[in-house]
Write an enzyme that holds these catalytic residues in place. Structure first.
Site, PDB file in Angstrom:
ATOM      1  N   ASP A  17      27.906 -14.668  20.705  1.00 26.71           N
ATOM      2  CA  ASP A  17      26.943 -15.678  21.163  1.00 26.71           C
ATOM      3  C   ASP A  17      25.472 -15.326  20.964  1.00 26.71           C
ATOM      4  O   ASP A  17      24.601 -16.097  21.350  1.00 26.71           O
ATOM      5  CB  ASP A  17      27.150 -16.015  22.650  1.00 26.71           C
ATOM      6  CG  ASP A  17      28.296 -16.983  22.839  1.00 26.71           C
ATOM      7  OD1 ASP A  17      28.834 -17.454  21.804  1.00 26.71           O
ATOM      8  OD2 ASP A  17      28.649 -17.269  23.988  1.00 26.71           O
ATOM      9  N   HIS A  74      14.090   7.978   5.572  1.00 31.33           N
ATOM     10  CA  HIS A  74      14.398   6.695   6.213  1.00 31.33           C
ATOM     11  C   HIS A  74      14.642   6.837   7.718  1.00 31.33           C
ATOM     12  O   HIS A  74      15.385   6.069   8.313  1.00 31.33           O
ATOM     13  CB  HIS A  74      15.605   6.029   5.536  1.00 31.33           C
ATOM     14  CG  HIS A  74      15.277   5.508   4.184  1.00 31.33           C
ATOM     15  ND1 HIS A  74      16.239   5.129   3.261  1.00 31.33           N
ATOM     16  CD2 HIS A  74      14.089   5.292   3.565  1.00 31.33           C
ATOM     17  CE1 HIS A  74      15.643   4.730   2.153  1.00 31.33           C
ATOM     18  NE2 HIS A  74      14.339   4.815   2.308  1.00 31.33           N
ATOM     19  N   ASP A 115       5.379   4.873   9.470  1.00 28.38           N
ATOM     20  CA  ASP A 115       5.466   3.926   8.355  1.00 28.38           C
ATOM     21  C   ASP A 115       5.876   2.607   8.979  1.00 28.38           C
ATOM     22  O   ASP A 115       7.032   2.431   9.374  1.00 28.38           O
ATOM     23  CB  ASP A 115       6.505   4.419   7.339  1.00 28.38           C
ATOM     24  CG  ASP A 115       6.596   3.510   6.108  1.00 28.38           C
ATOM     25  OD1 ASP A 115       6.072   2.387   6.145  1.00 28.38           O
ATOM     26  OD2 ASP A 115       7.208   3.959   5.113  1.00 28.38           O
ATOM     27  N   ASP A 141       2.706  -2.971   4.586  1.00 28.27           N
ATOM     28  CA  ASP A 141       3.486  -1.727   4.522  1.00 28.27           C
ATOM     29  C   ASP A 141       2.509  -0.551   4.512  1.00 28.27           C
ATOM     30  O   ASP A 141       1.898  -0.271   3.486  1.00 28.27           O
ATOM     31  CB  ASP A 141       4.332  -1.776   3.235  1.00 28.27           C
ATOM     32  CG  ASP A 141       5.283  -0.597   3.104  1.00 28.27           C
ATOM     33  OD1 ASP A 141       5.370   0.217   4.037  1.00 28.27           O
ATOM     34  OD2 ASP A 141       5.943  -0.501   2.046  1.00 28.27           O
ATOM     35  N   HIS A 148      10.289  10.634  -3.986  1.00 27.02           N
ATOM     36  CA  HIS A 148      10.328   9.171  -4.137  1.00 27.02           C
ATOM     37  C   HIS A 148       9.212   8.709  -5.064  1.00 27.02           C
ATOM     38  O   HIS A 148       8.344   9.478  -5.429  1.00 27.02           O
ATOM     39  CB  HIS A 148      10.274   8.472  -2.771  1.00 27.02           C
ATOM     40  CG  HIS A 148       9.045   8.755  -1.946  1.00 27.02           C
ATOM     41  ND1 HIS A 148       7.828   8.183  -2.208  1.00 27.02           N
ATOM     42  CD2 HIS A 148       8.859   9.551  -0.859  1.00 27.02           C
ATOM     43  CE1 HIS A 148       6.945   8.603  -1.296  1.00 27.02           C
ATOM     44  NE2 HIS A 148       7.543   9.452  -0.478  1.00 27.02           N
ATOM     45  N   HIS A 152       5.766   0.288  -4.941  1.00 31.98           N
ATOM     46  CA  HIS A 152       6.673  -0.832  -5.233  1.00 31.98           C
ATOM     47  C   HIS A 152       5.878  -2.113  -5.063  1.00 31.98           C
ATOM     48  O   HIS A 152       4.850  -2.134  -4.381  1.00 31.98           O
ATOM     49  CB  HIS A 152       7.887  -0.796  -4.293  1.00 31.98           C
ATOM     50  CG  HIS A 152       7.525  -0.689  -2.830  1.00 31.98           C
ATOM     51  ND1 HIS A 152       7.169  -1.775  -2.075  1.00 31.98           N
ATOM     52  CD2 HIS A 152       7.435   0.383  -2.002  1.00 31.98           C
ATOM     53  CE1 HIS A 152       6.893  -1.361  -0.841  1.00 31.98           C
ATOM     54  NE2 HIS A 152       7.033  -0.062  -0.769  1.00 31.98           N
ATOM     55  N   HIS A 181      10.024  -4.690  -0.275  1.00 30.99           N
ATOM     56  CA  HIS A 181      10.245  -4.267  -1.665  1.00 30.99           C
ATOM     57  C   HIS A 181      10.378  -5.564  -2.429  1.00 30.99           C
ATOM     58  O   HIS A 181      11.456  -6.135  -2.543  1.00 30.99           O
ATOM     59  CB  HIS A 181      11.501  -3.396  -1.782  1.00 30.99           C
ATOM     60  CG  HIS A 181      11.349  -2.074  -1.103  1.00 30.99           C
ATOM     61  ND1 HIS A 181      12.387  -1.221  -0.867  1.00 30.99           N
ATOM     62  CD2 HIS A 181      10.251  -1.436  -0.603  1.00 30.99           C
ATOM     63  CE1 HIS A 181      11.951  -0.119  -0.253  1.00 30.99           C
ATOM     64  NE2 HIS A 181      10.657  -0.246  -0.074  1.00 30.99           N
ATOM     65  N   GLU A 226       1.842   5.151  -2.313  1.00 33.59           N
ATOM     66  CA  GLU A 226       2.346   5.919  -1.172  1.00 33.59           C
ATOM     67  C   GLU A 226       2.892   7.300  -1.528  1.00 33.59           C
ATOM     68  O   GLU A 226       4.079   7.564  -1.342  1.00 33.59           O
ATOM     69  CB  GLU A 226       3.419   5.111  -0.441  1.00 33.59           C
ATOM     70  CG  GLU A 226       4.510   4.511  -1.320  1.00 33.59           C
ATOM     71  CD  GLU A 226       5.564   3.776  -0.481  1.00 33.59           C
ATOM     72  OE1 GLU A 226       6.097   4.390   0.444  1.00 33.59           O
ATOM     73  OE2 GLU A 226       5.836   2.595  -0.780  1.00 33.59           O
ATOM     74  N   TYR A 247       7.022  16.581   1.570  1.00 32.86           N
ATOM     75  CA  TYR A 247       7.986  16.806   2.656  1.00 32.86           C
ATOM     76  C   TYR A 247       8.558  18.210   2.473  1.00 32.86           C
ATOM     77  O   TYR A 247       9.238  18.469   1.478  1.00 32.86           O
ATOM     78  CB  TYR A 247       9.102  15.752   2.592  1.00 32.86           C
ATOM     79  CG  TYR A 247       8.554  14.344   2.408  1.00 32.86           C
ATOM     80  CD1 TYR A 247       8.149  13.588   3.504  1.00 32.86           C
ATOM     81  CD2 TYR A 247       8.378  13.809   1.129  1.00 32.86           C
ATOM     82  CE1 TYR A 247       7.596  12.313   3.339  1.00 32.86           C
ATOM     83  CE2 TYR A 247       7.829  12.539   0.951  1.00 32.86           C
ATOM     84  CZ  TYR A 247       7.441  11.802   2.051  1.00 32.86           C
ATOM     85  OH  TYR A 247       6.889  10.557   1.878  1.00 32.86           O
ATOM     86  N   ARG A 250       3.012  11.366   4.494  1.00 32.96           N
ATOM     87  CA  ARG A 250       2.922  10.273   3.510  1.00 32.96           C
ATOM     88  C   ARG A 250       1.689   9.457   3.866  1.00 32.96           C
ATOM     89  O   ARG A 250       1.368   9.299   5.052  1.00 32.96           O
ATOM     90  CB  ARG A 250       4.181   9.400   3.518  1.00 32.96           C
ATOM     91  CG  ARG A 250       4.114   8.233   2.553  1.00 32.96           C
ATOM     92  CD  ARG A 250       5.478   7.590   2.245  1.00 32.96           C
ATOM     93  NE  ARG A 250       6.135   6.990   3.384  1.00 32.96           N
ATOM     94  CZ  ARG A 250       7.150   7.515   4.057  1.00 32.96           C
ATOM     95  NH1 ARG A 250       7.645   8.680   3.698  1.00 32.96           N
ATOM     96  NH2 ARG A 250       7.681   6.885   5.094  1.00 32.96           N
ATOM     97  N   GLU A 257       0.167   5.718   2.817  1.00 37.38           N
ATOM     98  CA  GLU A 257       0.548   4.506   2.089  1.00 37.38           C
ATOM     99  C   GLU A 257      -0.428   3.373   2.366  1.00 37.38           C
ATOM    100  O   GLU A 257      -0.681   3.027   3.520  1.00 37.38           O
ATOM    101  CB  GLU A 257       1.956   4.066   2.517  1.00 37.38           C
ATOM    102  CG  GLU A 257       2.381   2.728   1.933  1.00 37.38           C
ATOM    103  CD  GLU A 257       3.839   2.376   2.205  1.00 37.38           C
ATOM    104  OE1 GLU A 257       4.358   2.747   3.273  1.00 37.38           O
ATOM    105  OE2 GLU A 257       4.442   1.723   1.338  1.00 37.38           O
TER     106      GLU A 257
END
Ligand code: GLY
Ligand code: MN
Ligand code: MN
Length: 443
Positions: free
Chosen positions: A36, A239, A256, A267, A350, A354, A361, A390, A394, A411, A413
């Site tokens: 529901d 992630h 991020d 972003d 990475h 993008h 993305h 970005e 790491y 990072r 970005e």
């Protein structure tokens, strides 16, 4: 003509250039979360791009032929359902409000589609991405073919309508740029708020709450993606999602996060010390990532290629890895060797960016059409494209790496709008240099 009608006309002109036909673009389905309770509804980006219409259970049909026709299928008015779920336009009001030539109840799709497809040379839809739609098209085609003895012909070819739409969406128009700048400004404000409220002892979700507060109070409907708030070693998990780890004195926090405003994403990533003051090794790596970003920004301009920013960032990062001893020259060799052998990917795994738009993305080919020799060069940047820049670094614990850098994840970005002469960082209001970050965190 409103923006959306103009986009439909532009799409139909492209369909005509391919011989004409019928395009079908449904919106996204509603999805149940658990009994529901459904997930917050988000329309399909292609559908919205061509309509501005946000109700579920709707389909756009465009007929590009001797006479163009743009048709909306949507839910009927239903006073009982509207008492529970709120206002629905219904076909007549939606046709008027969204500038369609005709509108029908969505329940009439199966009877209307075979009529619209009769004698059309081709179908334009996103084939092979939605089993339900593939099945519907098959069923409509069969219904048209049933009329063969009456002299009716059925479409004989299919084009993927996304190929046309992706190229349109890649170049943002003035309306889109206006919204994206607002989304970027809200997100930049949210990052600054999180920095200012950060202190050791809080948990990652406390900062996530500050981001959401700033997004929502400025009218954003959703976060554009799951916010990453990662403290200490968690920043090295690409992630990672905001969770419950405690912000420790002396650790960095990587955030991020970006809001979605009126269907457009932002972003941003910022990395800052939980206590407001960078340690020497943190600052050293931070300045390196910042220099890599600056190198990428410098080559983000018309005529350059999509991958030039990545290559520029990698060059700076790889040199920095050698200079700091993250990479051992005696083992990995020269800068050229580090790049040629991807040795930098131990700490930078990475891509540097993008496309960004309605989807975080976003759609759009990353390559130009094949050259005569068959090669497929990276996409040439043009004004109106929006992409993220970005770079990051790491460092997971590794006996071969100086211990002072262990568990540092950084990072930075920003969102770049390609302009006539270079690019504009539309997220620049989020504090970024060491001095800026330490200054806002002191206040
Ligand atoms: N936030 C998703 C990304 O940076 O690509
Ligand atoms: Mn991001
Ligand atoms: Mn990104």
């Amino acid at each position: 003509m409103n923006t959306y009608a103009a986009r439909r006309a532009a799409l139909m002109a492209q369909m005509r250039a391919k011989g004409g036909g019928v395009a079908v673009i449904p919106t996204a389905p509603e999805v149940m979360r658990n009994r529901d309770a459904d997930y917050p509804y988000r329309h399909d980006s292609y559908f919205y791009y061509l309509s501005g219409f946000t109700e579920p259970e709707a389909v756009i049909v465009l007929v590009a032929g001797e006479k163009d026709q743009s048709i909306l299928f949507c839910r009927e008015k239903n006073l009982e359902r509207e008492i529970w779920d709120g206002y629905r336009y219904g076909p007549e009001a939606a046709r008027e409000a969204f500038g369609f030539d005709a509108a029908y109840p969505v329940s009439a799709l199966d009877t209307e589609m075979p009529k619209l497809m009769a004698n059309a040379p081709a179908m334009f839809y996103s084939l092979g991405s939605d089993g339900k739609l593939d099945g519907q098209v098959q069923q409509w085609l069969q219904a048209v073919r049933m009329q063969a003895r009456a002299g009716v012909t059925a479409p004989t070819s299919v084009h993927d309508v996304r190929v046309l739409l992706d190229d349109m969406r890649l170049i943002k128009d003035a309306d889109e740029i206006g919204i994206m700048k607002k989304a970027a400004a809200i997100s930049a404000e949210a990052h600054q708020r999180a920095m200012q409220l950060s202190r050791p002892g809080l948990r990652e979700y406390h900062l996530e709450a500050e981001l959401l507060h700033e997004f929502r109070r400025n009218g954003s409907q959703f976060p554009a993606y799951g916010s990453i708030v990662a403290t200490g070693a968690n920043a090295c998990v690409l992630h990672y999602r905001a969770s419950d780890a405690e912000l420790k004195d002396g650790d960095l926090v990587l955030i991020d996060a970006g809001c979605e405003l009126d269907s457009y994403a932002s972003d941003i990533t910022r990395t800052f010390p939980a206590n407001g003051k960078f340690s020497a090794p943190q600052q050293e790596l931070y300045e390196l990532v910042l220099a890599a970003q600056e190198a990428a920004v410098a080559v983000t301009k018309p005529g350059m290629r999509f991958m030039d920013g990545h290559d520029a960032a990698v060059k700076v990062l790889a040199q920095g890895m050698l200079d700091t001893g993250l990479l051992d020259r005696n083992k990995v060799g020269s800068l050229e060797d580090v790049i040629a052998k991807n040795a930098y990917s131990q700490f930078y795994m990475h891509r540097t960016g993008h496309w960004l738009g309605m989807d975080v993305h976003d759609v759009g080919e990353y390559r130009d059409p094949p050259a005569p020799d068959g090669s497929k060069p990276w996409r040439t940047l043009q004004p109106g494209m929006v992409l993220t820049i970005e770079p990051g670094i790491y460092v997971r614990p590794d006996p071969a790496v100086p211990e002072k850098y262990w568990n540092i994840g950084i990072r930075i970005e920003d969102d770049a709008l390609v302009t006539a002469s270079g690019c504009e960082l539309i997220t620049a209001a989020a504090p970024k240099t060491v001095a800026e970050i330490e200054a806002v965190m002191k206040r």
